[in-house]
Design a protein around this motif. Structure first.
Motif, PDB file in Angstrom:
ATOM      1  N   ARG A 104     -46.974  44.483  62.519  1.00  0.00           N
ATOM      2  CA  ARG A 104     -47.205  43.216  61.812  1.00  0.00           C
ATOM      3  C   ARG A 104     -47.007  42.022  62.741  1.00  0.00           C
ATOM      4  O   ARG A 104     -47.819  41.086  62.746  1.00  0.00           O
ATOM      5  CB  ARG A 104     -46.287  43.116  60.597  1.00  0.00           C
ATOM      6  N   TRP A 105     -45.955  42.063  63.539  1.00  0.00           N
ATOM      7  CA  TRP A 105     -45.728  40.980  64.491  1.00  0.00           C
ATOM      8  C   TRP A 105     -46.834  40.944  65.555  1.00  0.00           C
ATOM      9  O   TRP A 105     -47.295  39.864  65.960  1.00  0.00           O
ATOM     10  CB  TRP A 105     -44.366  41.123  65.157  1.00  0.00           C
ATOM     11  N   SER A 106     -47.261  42.106  65.990  1.00  0.00           N
ATOM     12  CA  SER A 106     -48.317  42.158  67.006  1.00  0.00           C
ATOM     13  C   SER A 106     -49.613  41.553  66.479  1.00  0.00           C
ATOM     14  O   SER A 106     -50.279  40.778  67.177  1.00  0.00           O
ATOM     15  CB  SER A 106     -48.556  43.605  67.441  1.00  0.00           C
ATOM     16  N   MET A 107     -49.966  41.902  65.248  1.00  0.00           N
ATOM     17  CA  MET A 107     -51.191  41.353  64.674  1.00  0.00           C
ATOM     18  C   MET A 107     -51.063  39.855  64.452  1.00  0.00           C
ATOM     19  O   MET A 107     -52.026  39.096  64.680  1.00  0.00           O
ATOM     20  CB  MET A 107     -51.508  42.059  63.344  1.00  0.00           C
ATOM     21  N   ALA A 108     -49.877  39.411  64.025  1.00  0.00           N
ATOM     22  CA  ALA A 108     -49.671  37.983  63.807  1.00  0.00           C
ATOM     23  C   ALA A 108     -49.820  37.195  65.110  1.00  0.00           C
ATOM     24  O   ALA A 108     -50.466  36.144  65.156  1.00  0.00           O
ATOM     25  CB  ALA A 108     -48.289  37.744  63.198  1.00  0.00           C
ATOM     26  N   TRP A 109     -49.240  37.715  66.200  1.00  0.00           N
ATOM     27  CA  TRP A 109     -49.346  37.026  67.486  1.00  0.00           C
ATOM     28  C   TRP A 109     -50.779  37.086  68.021  1.00  0.00           C
ATOM     29  O   TRP A 109     -51.247  36.145  68.671  1.00  0.00           O
ATOM     30  CB  TRP A 109     -48.373  37.626  68.502  1.00  0.00           C
ATOM     31  N   PHE A 110     -51.471  38.189  67.767  1.00  0.00           N
ATOM     32  CA  PHE A 110     -52.870  38.293  68.190  1.00  0.00           C
ATOM     33  C   PHE A 110     -53.710  37.228  67.489  1.00  0.00           C
ATOM     34  O   PHE A 110     -54.523  36.539  68.122  1.00  0.00           O
ATOM     35  CB  PHE A 110     -53.406  39.687  67.881  1.00  0.00           C
ATOM     36  N   ILE A 111     -53.514  37.061  66.185  1.00  0.00           N
ATOM     37  CA  ILE A 111     -54.262  36.052  65.445  1.00  0.00           C
ATOM     38  C   ILE A 111     -53.873  34.651  65.922  1.00  0.00           C
ATOM     39  O   ILE A 111     -54.726  33.758  66.036  1.00  0.00           O
ATOM     40  CB  ILE A 111     -54.035  36.212  63.935  1.00  0.00           C
TER      41      ILE A 111
ATOM     42  N   GLU B 101     -54.384  45.907  55.890  1.00  0.00           N
ATOM     43  CA  GLU B 101     -53.834  44.557  55.820  1.00  0.00           C
ATOM     44  C   GLU B 101     -54.101  43.771  57.100  1.00  0.00           C
ATOM     45  O   GLU B 101     -54.473  42.586  57.057  1.00  0.00           O
ATOM     46  CB  GLU B 101     -52.329  44.619  55.554  1.00  0.00           C
ATOM     47  N   GLY B 102     -53.903  44.418  58.254  1.00  0.00           N
ATOM     48  CA  GLY B 102     -54.132  43.732  59.520  1.00  0.00           C
ATOM     49  C   GLY B 102     -55.576  43.285  59.664  1.00  0.00           C
ATOM     50  O   GLY B 102     -55.857  42.158  60.081  1.00  0.00           O
TER      51      GLY B 102
ATOM     52  N   HIS C 174     -59.659  36.992  57.026  1.00  0.00           N
ATOM     53  CA  HIS C 174     -59.365  35.697  56.435  1.00  0.00           C
ATOM     54  C   HIS C 174     -59.301  34.614  57.510  1.00  0.00           C
ATOM     55  O   HIS C 174     -59.729  33.474  57.280  1.00  0.00           O
ATOM     56  CB  HIS C 174     -58.045  35.754  55.667  1.00  0.00           C
ATOM     57  N   PHE C 175     -58.772  34.953  58.685  1.00  0.00           N
ATOM     58  CA  PHE C 175     -58.770  34.015  59.800  1.00  0.00           C
ATOM     59  C   PHE C 175     -60.196  33.630  60.177  1.00  0.00           C
ATOM     60  O   PHE C 175     -60.507  32.448  60.393  1.00  0.00           O
ATOM     61  CB  PHE C 175     -58.041  34.635  60.995  1.00  0.00           C
ATOM     62  N   VAL C 176     -61.091  34.608  60.241  1.00  0.00           N
ATOM     63  CA  VAL C 176     -62.492  34.339  60.559  1.00  0.00           C
ATOM     64  C   VAL C 176     -63.111  33.417  59.506  1.00  0.00           C
ATOM     65  O   VAL C 176     -63.879  32.501  59.837  1.00  0.00           O
ATOM     66  CB  VAL C 176     -63.277  35.662  60.661  1.00  0.00           C
ATOM     67  N   ASP C 177     -62.767  33.621  58.242  1.00  0.00           N
ATOM     68  CA  ASP C 177     -63.278  32.762  57.171  1.00  0.00           C
ATOM     69  C   ASP C 177     -62.830  31.320  57.357  1.00  0.00           C
ATOM     70  O   ASP C 177     -63.620  30.380  57.227  1.00  0.00           O
ATOM     71  CB  ASP C 177     -62.796  33.271  55.808  1.00  0.00           C
TER      72      ASP C 177
END
Length: 284
Positions: free
Chosen positions: A82-89, A261-262, A268-271
């Motif tokens: 979850r942290w990895s995906m958050a930092w990637f985004i 979820e990731g 949603h970020f792309v949107d």
């Protein structure tokens, strides 16, 4: 701890994948160097490098998925993901932030500066109006891309895809797998239609509007922002398609589905990026 229990934090063993991926990236970089210098082998080597990296990633992610399905990823690994995906985004936010900043600088800072009284001595015929083809008159005349109809249709498509993926998530949490699959499949389909419309938009820009990447600062910022966003739609759609395949296969449960979820976070970020792009590029 019994041998069948989930480890505190699963650490995989030595892997061949990093070295293999590095070899592919070296081939890609070396091939691109040859390609831009117009060698006969550059393009082929660059494409071979990309194909090799995709091959490695397919097997690398396959091993990771197998580890997850085997129950090796406990709570601590889930938190790391979850942290990895958050930092990637977050890194992607900074990526697009730089592009939006370039557009803002060109339109709101550099343009007025080039049209002030002092600059009139250098470029007497220059008018500081956006869009602009530059002060030297070297850019071919072009027509700007308005918000109607394709960009507005694409906005509707992406907003609709945000609804369908949210529907799929709620269905998954409630263990309604069939509804979740339908919602996710609809999201992937809407993303694909978006890319088709963007391809049509680019064809129209090049052939009817004479709007190209070389069309001054307007053309470069237009294709830079919309093109990279389109690539992210393709990347997010690929993620969701893989998640859809896994969902059909039965890899997810109502409690364990972070891969979904990731990918949904990314979508949603792309949107959200598109909404900012739609306003800043097509309306302003």
């Amino acid at each position: 701890m019994s041998s069948n229990s989930t480890p505190y934090y699963f650490v995989p063993g030595l892997s061949r994948h990093p070295a293999m991926a590095a070899a592919g990236l070296v081939a890609f970089g070396y091939g691109m160097t040859g390609w831009v210098n117009h060698t006969s082998w550059g393009g082929a080597l660059a494409l071979a490098g990309v194909a090799w990296v995709l091959f490695v990633l397919y097997h690398w992610f396959g091993d990771t998925i197998a580890e997850s399905n085997a129950g090796k990823n406990g709570l601590n690994v889930d938190i790391s993901y979850r942290w990895s995906m958050a930092w990637f985004i977050f890194s992607e936010i900074m990526f697009f932030g730089a592009f939006f900043a370039a557009l803002f600088y060109a339109r709101n800072i550099a343009m007025p500066w080039m049209g002030d009284v002092e600059s009139k001595l250098i470029w007497p015929n220059f008018t500081a109006v956006w869009p602009n083809d530059g002060p030297a008159g070297l850019v071919e005349k072009f027509t700007t891309m308005g918000p109607w109809p394709v960009p507005t249709i694409n906005t509707f498509l992406l907003l609709s895809s945000g609804v369908t993926i949210t529907f799929a998530h709620h269905a998954l949490v409630e263990n309604h797998m069939k509804k979740a699959i339908i919602g996710l499949a609809a999201t992937v389909g809407l993303g694909f239609i978006f890319l088709c419309f963007q391809g049509f938009e680019y064809y129209h820009a090049y052939h009817q509007l004479n709007l190209k990447l070389t069309s001054g600062i307007y053309g470069s910022t237009f294709f830079m922002l919309t093109g990279f966003h389109g690539f992210h739609v393709f990347l997010g759609g690929t993620m969701l398609a893989i998640v859809l395949r896994r969902m059909i296969r039965g890899d997810f449960t109502a409690e364990h589905h972070f891969a979904f979820e990731g990918a949904a976070w990314y979508w949603h970020f792309v949107d959200v990026v598109w909404l900012g792009l739609y306003i800043a590029v097509y309306w302003m």
